[in-house]
Write an enzyme that holds these catalytic residues in place. Structure first.
Site, PDB file in Angstrom:
ATOM      1  N   PRO A   3       0.835  -1.208   0.000  1.00 46.90           N
ATOM      2  CA  PRO A   3       0.000   0.000   0.000  1.00 46.90           C
ATOM      3  C   PRO A   3       0.871   1.260   0.000  1.00 46.90           C
ATOM      4  O   PRO A   3       1.770   1.384   0.837  1.00 46.90           O
ATOM      5  CB  PRO A   3      -0.805  -0.121   1.300  1.00 46.90           C
ATOM      6  CG  PRO A   3      -0.055  -1.097   2.145  1.00 46.90           C
ATOM      7  CD  PRO A   3       0.674  -2.001   1.215  1.00 46.90           C
TER       8      PRO A   3
ATOM      9  N   CYS B  55       0.481   5.518  -0.368  1.00 46.12           N
ATOM     10  CA  CYS B  55      -0.320   6.727  -0.536  1.00 46.12           C
ATOM     11  C   CYS B  55       0.072   7.456  -1.815  1.00 46.12           C
ATOM     12  O   CYS B  55       1.264   7.650  -2.090  1.00 46.12           O
ATOM     13  CB  CYS B  55      -0.094   7.678   0.639  1.00 46.12           C
ATOM     14  SG  CYS B  55      -0.864   7.123   2.149  1.00 46.12           S
TER      15      CYS B  55
ATOM     16  N   GLN C 247      -6.263  -1.080   2.248  1.00 47.73           N
ATOM     17  CA  GLN C 247      -5.762  -0.864   3.603  1.00 47.73           C
ATOM     18  C   GLN C 247      -6.589   0.236   4.255  1.00 47.73           C
ATOM     19  O   GLN C 247      -6.686   1.341   3.712  1.00 47.73           O
ATOM     20  CB  GLN C 247      -4.288  -0.444   3.562  1.00 47.73           C
ATOM     21  CG  GLN C 247      -3.670  -0.346   4.950  1.00 47.73           C
ATOM     22  CD  GLN C 247      -2.265   0.232   4.933  1.00 47.73           C
ATOM     23  OE1 GLN C 247      -2.067   1.339   4.436  1.00 47.73           O
ATOM     24  NE2 GLN C 247      -1.304  -0.480   5.488  1.00 47.73           N
TER      25      GLN C 247
ATOM     26  N   TYR D  88       0.879   5.377  13.161  1.00 47.42           N
ATOM     27  CA  TYR D  88      -0.464   5.925  12.997  1.00 47.42           C
ATOM     28  C   TYR D  88      -1.316   5.495  14.199  1.00 47.42           C
ATOM     29  O   TYR D  88      -0.812   4.866  15.133  1.00 47.42           O
ATOM     30  CB  TYR D  88      -1.024   5.513  11.636  1.00 47.42           C
ATOM     31  CG  TYR D  88      -0.186   6.116  10.519  1.00 47.42           C
ATOM     32  CD1 TYR D  88      -0.071   7.503  10.398  1.00 47.42           C
ATOM     33  CD2 TYR D  88       0.546   5.319   9.646  1.00 47.42           C
ATOM     34  CE1 TYR D  88       0.733   8.068   9.417  1.00 47.42           C
ATOM     35  CE2 TYR D  88       1.351   5.880   8.659  1.00 47.42           C
ATOM     36  CZ  TYR D  88       1.443   7.250   8.552  1.00 47.42           C
ATOM     37  OH  TYR D  88       2.248   7.825   7.599  1.00 47.42           O
TER      38      TYR D  88
ATOM     39  N   ARG E 145      -1.345  -4.925   9.196  1.00 51.30           N
ATOM     40  CA  ARG E 145       0.051  -4.488   9.051  1.00 51.30           C
ATOM     41  C   ARG E 145       0.556  -4.034  10.406  1.00 51.30           C
ATOM     42  O   ARG E 145      -0.073  -3.196  11.058  1.00 51.30           O
ATOM     43  CB  ARG E 145       0.190  -3.362   8.026  1.00 51.30           C
ATOM     44  CG  ARG E 145       1.622  -2.847   7.943  1.00 51.30           C
ATOM     45  CD  ARG E 145       1.904  -1.969   6.739  1.00 51.30           C
ATOM     46  NE  ARG E 145       2.370  -2.760   5.600  1.00 51.30           N
ATOM     47  CZ  ARG E 145       3.068  -2.282   4.573  1.00 51.30           C
ATOM     48  NH1 ARG E 145       3.386  -1.000   4.539  1.00 51.30           N
ATOM     49  NH2 ARG E 145       3.450  -3.052   3.576  1.00 51.30           N
TER      50      ARG E 145
ATOM     51  N   GLY F 255       7.153  -2.367  -2.852  1.00 50.10           N
ATOM     52  CA  GLY F 255       6.746  -0.979  -2.687  1.00 50.10           C
ATOM     53  C   GLY F 255       7.334  -0.093  -3.767  1.00 50.10           C
ATOM     54  O   GLY F 255       6.886  -0.093  -4.921  1.00 50.10           O
ATOM     55  N   ARG F 256       8.392   0.628  -3.391  1.00 51.05           N
ATOM     56  CA  ARG F 256       8.931   1.659  -4.295  1.00 51.05           C
ATOM     57  C   ARG F 256       9.326   1.120  -5.653  1.00 51.05           C
ATOM     58  O   ARG F 256       9.139   1.795  -6.668  1.00 51.05           O
ATOM     59  CB  ARG F 256      10.132   2.341  -3.613  1.00 51.05           C
ATOM     60  CG  ARG F 256       9.715   3.237  -2.443  1.00 51.05           C
ATOM     61  CD  ARG F 256      10.866   3.524  -1.522  1.00 51.05           C
ATOM     62  NE  ARG F 256      11.345   2.313  -0.875  1.00 51.05           N
ATOM     63  CZ  ARG F 256      12.473   2.223  -0.168  1.00 51.05           C
ATOM     64  NH1 ARG F 256      13.230   3.293  -0.029  1.00 51.05           N
ATOM     65  NH2 ARG F 256      12.818   1.090   0.396  1.00 51.05           N
TER      66      ARG F 256
HETATM   67  C1  LIG Z   1       5.084   6.840  -1.571  1.00 51.10           C
HETATM   68  C2  LIG Z   1       4.887   5.855  -0.458  1.00 51.10           C
HETATM   69  C3  LIG Z   1       3.655   5.789   0.178  1.00 51.10           C
HETATM   70  C4  LIG Z   1       3.439   4.846   1.201  1.00 51.10           C
HETATM   71  N1  LIG Z   1       2.193   4.737   1.747  1.00 51.10           N
HETATM   72  C5  LIG Z   1       1.941   3.715   2.622  1.00 51.10           C
HETATM   73  C6  LIG Z   1       0.611   3.438   3.028  1.00 51.10           C
HETATM   74  O1  LIG Z   1      -0.357   4.032   2.566  1.00 51.10           O
HETATM   75  N2  LIG Z   1       0.441   2.445   3.934  1.00 51.10           N
HETATM   76  C7  LIG Z   1       1.499   1.706   4.422  1.00 51.10           C
HETATM   77  O2  LIG Z   1       1.281   0.818   5.250  1.00 51.10           O
HETATM   78  N3  LIG Z   1       2.752   1.931   4.003  1.00 51.10           N
HETATM   79  C8  LIG Z   1       2.989   2.879   3.096  1.00 51.10           C
HETATM   80  N4  LIG Z   1       4.245   3.045   2.587  1.00 51.10           N
HETATM   81  C9  LIG Z   1       5.281   2.044   2.930  1.00 51.10           C
HETATM   82  C10 LIG Z   1       5.318   0.960   1.844  1.00 51.10           C
HETATM   83  O3  LIG Z   1       4.089   0.254   1.780  1.00 51.10           O
HETATM   84  C11 LIG Z   1       6.443  -0.047   2.104  1.00 51.10           C
HETATM   85  O4  LIG Z   1       6.166  -0.750   3.283  1.00 51.10           O
HETATM   86  C12 LIG Z   1       7.808   0.615   2.207  1.00 51.10           C
HETATM   87  O5  LIG Z   1       8.002   1.547   1.160  1.00 51.10           O
HETATM   88  C13 LIG Z   1       8.935  -0.406   2.194  1.00 51.10           C
HETATM   89  O6  LIG Z   1       8.862  -1.205   1.020  1.00 51.10           O
HETATM   90  P1  LIG Z   1       9.786  -0.902  -0.277  1.00 51.10           P
HETATM   91  O7  LIG Z   1      11.207  -0.889   0.205  1.00 51.10           O
HETATM   92  O8  LIG Z   1       9.498  -2.044  -1.210  1.00 51.10           O
HETATM   93  O9  LIG Z   1       9.374   0.432  -0.819  1.00 51.10           O
HETATM   94  C14 LIG Z   1       4.486   3.998   1.600  1.00 51.10           C
HETATM   95  C15 LIG Z   1       5.745   4.101   0.980  1.00 51.10           C
HETATM   96  C16 LIG Z   1       5.937   4.999  -0.045  1.00 51.10           C
HETATM   97  C17 LIG Z   1       7.279   5.042  -0.731  1.00 51.10           C
END
Ligand SMILES: Cc1cc2nc3c(=O)[nH]c(=O)nc-3n(C[C@H](O)[C@H](O)[C@H](O)COP(=O)(O)O)c2cc1C
Length: 356
Positions: free
Chosen positions: A23, A25, A99, A182, A230, A324-325
């Site tokens: 997830p 944002c 989520q 949160y 989560r 994620g990213r």
């Molecule tokens: C732009 C952005 C928005 C995110 N929004 C959320 C979110 O809405 N809910 C959440 O649980 N984590 C959020 N995260 C965290 C990601 O879901 C993820 O857990 C985190 O980036 C680590 O994974 P990655 O290394 O693959 O990016 C966000 C991360 C990024 C970069």
């Protein structure tokens, strides 16, 4: 055969593979309503071959948004807009998940590209709420409103109403956001919950709000559909919420109908030292929860290569891997990863000639 690209079933829902879109944002909603950006963003990641597409943190009430641009699901009209995205995700063969969240004391912020600082009422912000009157810190200095027991009950009911709406418009996977500082996690942590009532003090009291949200959401959410939570497995500081706390929490969540833990970390304190540059840095927590609690888990956090994702699933560290990213930059990551692991990914027919 690839383990990552084998199906995974929870309750009545089968994912075509074990890759989920984490997830994230998008800060692109208008008064909580999903718009074209969301449709294009989530739609292309479903077309990109993921088994599960999780819609970003979606606020159960307006005060629960991180920014004024967050998605919300506090009315049926909000749900209807999200339902169109869920239908498209399903049509691409992915499972649509959402989520549900409440930003608590980290609410009322500018989007990251505008600096992310907390907004005053005059700037379109609002008073955040939390377990007590201690601000998050760092750039987030607004003093939260300390929720009363009646207000906690209202927010619990808002989670349940949101879960009901999400099911009604076609979502098949629900995730409750109890991580990253949160609202729900801020109640769990001994560092941010100093309440003297039944929602503070002992471990049991601090997790009470989360347990009540789980119970109410599970009742509102169809029995045949999976419910995930989560968690921030650790706060990364001495004296804070620990992996042992997460294990104790997981042992209580499992019998209440929580089917999977999405294992993240941190986010409740502004300065915690998090080794996020290490590939798979949170996966050991997922592995421990899976082994010690015997509950399905999703690993997330700096998982960017097909080989690492495959190893995590094949070696039994996690049941799912969330990207994620990397999936922001590469919506078709799952299709490419499948090919890299020797599979024959089914590109959408419109893109069949992309698979050179
Ligand atoms: C732009 C952005 C928005 C995110 N929004 C959320 C979110 O809405 N809910 C959440 O649980 N984590 C959020 N995260 C965290 C990601 O879901 C993820 O857990 C985190 O980036 C680590 O994974 P990655 O290394 O693959 O990016 C966000 C991360 C990024 C970069």
């Amino acid at each position: 055969m690839s383990h990552l690209f084998s199906p995974f079933k929870l309750r009545s829902v089968e994912l075509r593979n074990r890759v989920g879109i984490s997830p994230m944002c998008q800060y692109s909603a208008v008064e909580g309503m999903a718009k074209g950006w969301h449709f294009a963003h989530y739609g292309s990641r479903a077309a990109g071959g993921a088994g599960l597409v999780l819609i970003e943190a979606t606020a159960v009430e307006p005060r629960g948004r991180i920014t004024p641009l967050d998605l919300g699901i506090w009315t049926d009209a909000h749900a209807a807009a999200l339902g169109k995205i869920a239908a498209f995700i399903s049509a691409q063969g992915a499972v649509p998940g959402i989520q549900l969240g409440h930003a608590g004391r980290k609410a009322s912020c500018a989007p990251p590209w505008d600096g992310g600082r907390q907004l005053s009422d005059a700037e379109g912000g609002w008073r955040p709420v939390g377990p007590g009157r201690v601000p998050f810190g760092g750039g987030l200095s607004r003093v939260p409103w300390e929720l009363s027991e009646a207000e906690i009950a209202d927010i619990t009911a808002a989670f349940a109403a949101a879960a009901r709406r999400a099911a009604a418009v076609g979502f098949k996977w629900l995730e409750l956001h109890a991580a990253h500082g949160y609202l729900l996690q801020s109640f769990c942590s001994p560092l941010t919950n100093q309440r003297a009532d039944t929602y503070g003090g002992t471990f049991k009291n601090r997790i009470r709000f989360l347990m009540e949200v789980v119970r109410a959401s599970r009742e509102a959410w169809p029995d045949e559909l999976p419910l995930a939570v989560r968690v921030s497995a650790t706060e990364w500081v001495d004296g804070g919420w620990s992996v042992e706390d997460s294990i104790a929490l997981a042992r209580r969540l499992k019998p209440k109908g929580v089917d999977l833990l999405d294992v993240s970390s941190g986010g409740n304190l502004p300065d915690a030292p998090i080794p996020s540059h290490n590939p798979g840095y949170q996966t050991p927590f997922a592995e421990r929860l899976r082994r010690e609690v015997e509950i399905p888990v999703a690993a997330v956090g700096n998982i960017t290569t097909a080989t690492l994702a495959e190893d995590i699933v094949a070696s039994g560290k996690a049941d799912l891997v969330l990207i994620g990213r990397k999936s922001l930059a590469e919506p078709y990551w799952p299709l490419k990863a499948s090919a890299e692991l020797g599979g024959s990914p089914a590109w959408p027919p419109q893109y069949a000639r992309a698979a050179l």
